[in-house]
Each structure stands twice: as structure tokens, then as C-alpha cells.
Design an enzyme around this catalytic site. Structure first.
Site, PDB file in Angstrom:
ATOM      1  N   ARG A  40       0.841  -1.162  -0.064  1.00 17.82           N
ATOM      2  CA  ARG A  40       0.100   0.063  -0.173  1.00 17.82           C
ATOM      3  C   ARG A  40       0.981   1.254  -0.038  1.00 17.82           C
ATOM      4  NH1 ARG A  40      -4.801  -1.899   3.843  1.00 17.82           N
ATOM      5  NH2 ARG A  40      -6.323  -2.751   2.497  1.00 17.82           N
ATOM      6  N   LYS A 202     -19.829 -16.639   1.089  1.00 19.05           N
ATOM      7  CA  LYS A 202     -21.285 -16.376   1.374  1.00 19.05           C
ATOM      8  C   LYS A 202     -21.816 -15.623  -0.033  1.00 19.05           C
ATOM      9  CE  LYS A 202     -21.345 -16.381   6.259  1.00 19.05           C
ATOM     10  NZ  LYS A 202     -21.713 -15.804   7.589  1.00 19.05           N
ATOM     11  N   GLY A 358      -9.841  -8.687  -0.902  1.00 21.31           N
ATOM     12  CA  GLY A 358      -8.976  -8.981   0.035  1.00 21.31           C
ATOM     13  C   GLY A 358      -8.304 -10.475  -0.260  1.00 21.31           C
ATOM     14  N   GLY A 381     -13.246  -4.037  -0.072  1.00 18.28           N
ATOM     15  CA  GLY A 381     -14.527  -3.438   0.012  1.00 18.28           C
ATOM     16  C   GLY A 381     -14.887  -2.565  -0.951  1.00 18.28           C
TER      17      GLY A 381
HETATM   18  P1  ADP Z   1     -12.572 -11.616  -1.267  1.00 20.66           P
HETATM   19  O1  ADP Z   1     -11.932 -11.197   0.304  1.00 20.66           O
HETATM   20  O2  ADP Z   1     -11.717 -12.012  -2.495  1.00 20.66           O
HETATM   21  O3  ADP Z   1     -13.807 -10.707  -1.528  1.00 20.66           O
HETATM   22  P2  ADP Z   1     -14.301 -13.434   0.564  1.00 20.66           P
HETATM   23  O4  ADP Z   1     -13.895 -12.577   1.743  1.00 20.66           O
HETATM   24  O5  ADP Z   1     -15.732 -13.200  -0.054  1.00 20.66           O
HETATM   25  O6  ADP Z   1     -13.326 -13.130  -0.652  1.00 20.66           O
HETATM   26  O7  ADP Z   1     -14.158 -15.098   0.756  1.00 20.66           O
HETATM   27  C1  ADP Z   1     -13.137 -15.578   1.051  1.00 20.66           C
HETATM   28  C2  ADP Z   1     -13.000 -16.759   2.235  1.00 20.66           C
HETATM   29  O8  ADP Z   1     -13.953 -17.575   1.329  1.00 20.66           O
HETATM   30  C3  ADP Z   1     -11.799 -17.477   2.060  1.00 20.66           C
HETATM   31  O9  ADP Z   1     -11.492 -17.371   3.562  1.00 20.66           O
HETATM   32  C4  ADP Z   1     -12.167 -18.982   1.799  1.00 20.66           C
HETATM   33  O10 ADP Z   1     -11.819 -19.648   2.775  1.00 20.66           O
HETATM   34  C5  ADP Z   1     -13.516 -18.997   1.939  1.00 20.66           C
HETATM   35  N1  ADP Z   1     -14.207 -20.109   1.215  1.00 20.66           N
HETATM   36  C6  ADP Z   1     -13.957 -20.085  -0.251  1.00 20.66           C
HETATM   37  N2  ADP Z   1     -14.583 -21.266  -0.285  1.00 20.66           N
HETATM   38  C7  ADP Z   1     -15.275 -21.803   0.780  1.00 20.66           C
HETATM   39  C8  ADP Z   1     -16.249 -23.105   0.883  1.00 20.66           C
HETATM   40  N3  ADP Z   1     -16.397 -23.779  -0.119  1.00 20.66           N
HETATM   41  N4  ADP Z   1     -16.185 -23.332   2.090  1.00 20.66           N
HETATM   42  C9  ADP Z   1     -16.352 -22.386   2.890  1.00 20.66           C
HETATM   43  N5  ADP Z   1     -15.503 -21.373   2.960  1.00 20.66           N
HETATM   44  C10 ADP Z   1     -14.924 -20.876   1.544  1.00 20.66           C
HETATM   45 MG    MG Z   2     -12.398 -11.016   2.347  1.00 16.33          MG
END
Ligand code: ADP
Ligand code: MG
Length: 401
Positions: A40, A202, A358, A381
Site C-alpha cells: 500500500r 457467502k 482482499g 471493500g
Molecule cells: P474476497 O476477500 O476475495 O472478496 P471473500 O472474503 O468473499 O473473498 O471470501 C474468502 C473466503 O471464502 C476465504 O477465507 C475462503 O476460505 C472462503 N471460502 C471459499 N470457499 C469456501 C467453501 N467452499 N467453504 C467455506 N469457505 C470458503
Molecule cells: Mg475477504
């Protein structure tokens, strides 16, 4: 509408002027206060350098951590000043405060091209409350404002939004300009076929982005924990996989919307299931119709990877947000890693590849292909909200070009 940027400012508008630059120096540190990742800080260098070259007195400001409106010795920005001065090859004066005489006295001693760093703005509760009087105090030591803190642009805080009411011009820094160029442009002027890969844990946290991207994309690839809500909605047995029971209807309606809009919606056809949520869990690959009771899906399977790769091969632009599986566990990282490699191979062939979120960025960095991507967003975010089509207050408040 395009925002005015620091590159649009003339030398005369900048030379000798006190320029308040809001950057995102919220970097991770270890117990000893050593910065463990300075990405950053490096991301802010082009704007700082440009202002120095134009003869500005550069006053940098940032938050660090969550001090909740009180001075917290472990969240001072002193280590950032040290790192910055190493990167810039010149001293960076650390101010003991972010407002008032402590800053005014430092500014009084600055020459053109000098750089100072204000103390953590979140040492004041007024920062996150976007208190106008506090914003005015921040502005009091400056003549004009540059916002380059993309990671906090989705928050209307005093140093990101309030301060623009007291400083003119208020313009975007080069980092925010680059983020908008990629993220905003990808959905406003799509290069087709446009694909979005959405994963993560989710559905609920990605509803907005899925709905917006359904309007823009030609292909929507879904992985991660959210696929099991889609499967359950289709009536499949998903064992112990992550399911949001209250989002089953939503999953159905998203599938229907994709069909109606002619968007190719791809869900994995096979998954890697585990007998518990642990790095050393027993694992097996099964088709999505055959998830055994008591097992949970933690990654997409090899057939799905092949299908996803084939779908991405002809795309001109790919936006990726959210890992395909629990990539933090090596056993369940293959799907995410394969997608990272696939995008890294498509980029030199002319596909614009954009990584936001992230955890997705962390996954791409873990695989070692971050440099190859067209754009790695610095704001988790903020990039999600931008892709959702939301107005980011820290950007909306800046002058139009
Ligand atoms: P980003 O930060 O890239 O937007 P998210 O925060 O939405 O991504 O999601 C990341 C998390 O999702 C990771 O910690 C990962 O372990 C979890 N994840 C991915 N696939 C699964 C799964 N099948 N079951 C439970 N958790 C999952
Ligand atoms: Mg995340």
C-alpha cells in the site's frame, strides 16, 4: 463522469502549495512494529512523487488499524514514515498529531518538494464520524486536497469526504485514477465477452455484485462456498457444506435472471469434499450430484476447472472476486490456484484481468502471479462496492474533470 486528477493540475496550481494527500497506509505489522507488507505504501508513491516533482509541500495523511478515537501507541504511523523515506530516498517528517499547531509548525519549516506524514487520523473519533469541525481543522494546514486512498474511498470520513468541503481543488490521486480506469471502465465500457468469476464464502456478501454483474457480463462463473446454496436450491444434497438457508430463493432467482438475460451462468460440476473443516481433513473429489452425507465442499474439482478455463479462453475481460475454495488450506487451494494461473496465461494474450477482493488478491499473490495481472485492486471493500455500482463517497466528493 470523470474526476479531475493530480495529473490535471498545472505546476502553478501546485508549486509551493501545501497539498493534503489522503493515502491508505494501513499496512500490516508484526509484534515488533516491522511492516510485513508495504504494497500500500508503494501504491501511493506515483502520486507523492508527482507532487514532489511539481514542487508541492506534501502532507500525507492516513489511518492505521482501529484505535477507536483514542491515541494507541501500537497504531502510530512512525514506521510508515521510516519506510516511506527509504522508498523516496529523502527524509519524511513525522508529525505528532494530524491537526493543530503540531502540524502547522512542521509545515512552516517545509520547503517545496518536502514530505511530511500526519499522525493516524483515527486517533480522533471525529474522523469516522465525518465531523465538519474536525475536517476543517485537517484542511486548515493545507491549500488543496488529493485523495489517493482507494481502500477507504467507500467510507465518508472527515479525511476522505468532509475535508473536500474546505479545500479546492480536491482531486483524485493516480492510484484512484487507475482503480477507476480498470474497475469502473470494465463495467461501464465492457470489452466482450466479459466474464466475472465470483467466489468466497457467502452468497449474502456478494448478492449486490452478482446482481450488478448479471446486467453487464456475458459469462458468470461461480465458485467458493456460495455454490452450495445454489445446489441446495436446485434440490441437491450438499452434506455439511456451507449453506445460507435464507438465500435459497435468492439463488433460484439469480439463476432465473441469468437465463432471462442470456448470461451464461457456470457452476462447478465437481467439488472436493472434506470430512471436516481442517487443513489435514480427509478429502475426495465427487460430482456435485454425489456429495456424501457428513462431508463438506471446500474447493471446486478438476473437471470444473477445465470447464471454467474453456469458458474464459475467449474472454476479452475477466473480473475475479472471491476464491474458489478454502485456499488457506493447501489441500483445498488447487481450484483457486488453477484459476489464478489461467488468468495469468490469458493476460499476455490480450485479456484484461482484474482482481478485486482482499482474499482473492492474497490468493493471486500466494501463487506468485500478481505481477502478470492487468490490475490488482488495492481496496477489497471499495472494489466490491464499485463493482456493485455503488457511489463511493470519497470519490464522489472530488472535482469533476
Ligand atoms: P474476497 O476477500 O476475495 O472478496 P471473500 O472474503 O468473499 O473473498 O471470501 C474468502 C473466503 O471464502 C476465504 O477465507 C475462503 O476460505 C472462503 N471460502 C471459499 N470457499 C469456501 C467453501 N467452499 N467453504 C467455506 N469457505 C470458503
Ligand atoms: Mg475477504
Amino acid at each position: 463522469m470523470a474526476k479531475k486528477t493530480v495529473a490535471n493540475l498545472t505546476d502553478a496550481e501546485v508549486a509551493g502549495k501545501r497539498v493534503l494527500v489522503r493515502a491508505d497506509f494501513n499496512v500490516p505489522q508484526d509484534d515488533q512494529g516491522t511492516i510485513t507488507d508495504d504494497t500500500r505504501i508503494r501504491a501511493a508513491l506515483p502520486t507523492i512523487q508527482m507532487l514532489m516533482d511539481k514542487g508541492a509541500k506534501v502532507l500525507l495523511s492516513s489511518h492505521m488499524g482501529r484505535p477507536k478515537g483514542k491515541v494507541n501507541e501500537t497504531m502510530r504511523l512512525t514506521p510508515v514514515a521510516t519506510r516511506l523515506s527509504e522508498l523516496l530516498g529523502k527524509p519524511v517528517t513525522m508529525c505528532s498529531d494530524c491537526i493543530g499547531d503540531a502540524v502547522a509548525n512542521v509545515v512552516a519549516g517545509m520547503g517545496n518538494g518536502d514530505v511530511a506524514l500526519l499522525e493516524n487520523v483515527r486517533f480522533y473519533a471525529e474522523e469516522e464520524a465525518n465531523d465538519p469541525a474536525f475536517a476543517e481543522k485537517l484542511a486548515a494546514n493545507a491549500d488543496l486536497y488529493v485523495n489517493d486512498a482507494f481502500g477507504t474511498a467507500h467510507r465518508a470520513h472527515a479525511s476522505t469526504e468532509g475535508v473536500t468541503k474546505y479545500l479546492s481543488p480536491s482531486v483524485a490521486g493516480l492510484l484512484i485514477e487507475k482503480e477507476l480506469d480498470y474497475l469502473q471502465n470494465a463495467i461501464d465500457n465492457p470489452q466482450r465477452p466479459l466474464a466475472a468469476i465470483i467466489g468466497g464464502s457467502k452468497v449474502s456478501s456478494k448478492i449486490g455484485v452478482i446482481e450488478t454483474l448479471l446486467e453487464k457480463c456475458d459469462k458468470l462463473l461461480i465458485g467458493g462456498g456460495m455454490v452450495f446454496t445454489f445446489y441446495k436450491a436446485r434440490g441437491l444434497n450438499v452434506g455439511k457444506s456451507l449453506v445460507e438457508e435464507d438465500k435459497l430463493e435468492l439463488a433460484k432467482s439469480l439463476e432465473a435472471a441469468a437465463k432471462e438475460k442470456g448470461v451464461e451462468l457456470l457452476l462447478p460440476t465437481d467439488v472436493i469434499v472434506a470430512d471436516n473443516f481442517a487443513p489435514d481433513a480427509n478429502a475426495q473429489t465427487v460430482s456435485v450430484e454425489n456429495i456424501p452425507d457428513g462431508w463438506m465442499g471446500l474447493d471446486i474439482g478438476p473437471d470444473s476447472v477445465k470447464t471454467f478455463q474453456a469458458a474464459l479462453a475467449d474472454c476479452k475481460c475477466v473480473i475475479w472476486n472471491g476464491p474458489m475454495g478454502v485456499f488457506e488450506f493447501d489441500k483445498f487451494a488447487a481450484g483457486t490456484e488453477a484459476i489464478a494461473h489461467t488468468l495469468a496465461e490469458l493476460t499476455p494474450k490480450g485479456t484484461v484481468t482484474i482482481i478485486g477482493g482482499g482474499d482473492s488478491v492474497a490468493a493471486v499473490e500466494k501463487v506468485g502471479v500478481a505481477e502478470t495481472m492487468s490490475h490488482i485492486s488495492t481496496g477489497g471493500g471499495a472494489s466490491l462496492e464499485l463493482l456493485e455500482g455503488k457511489v463511493l463517497p470519497g470519490i464522489a466528493a472530488l472535482d469533476e474533470a
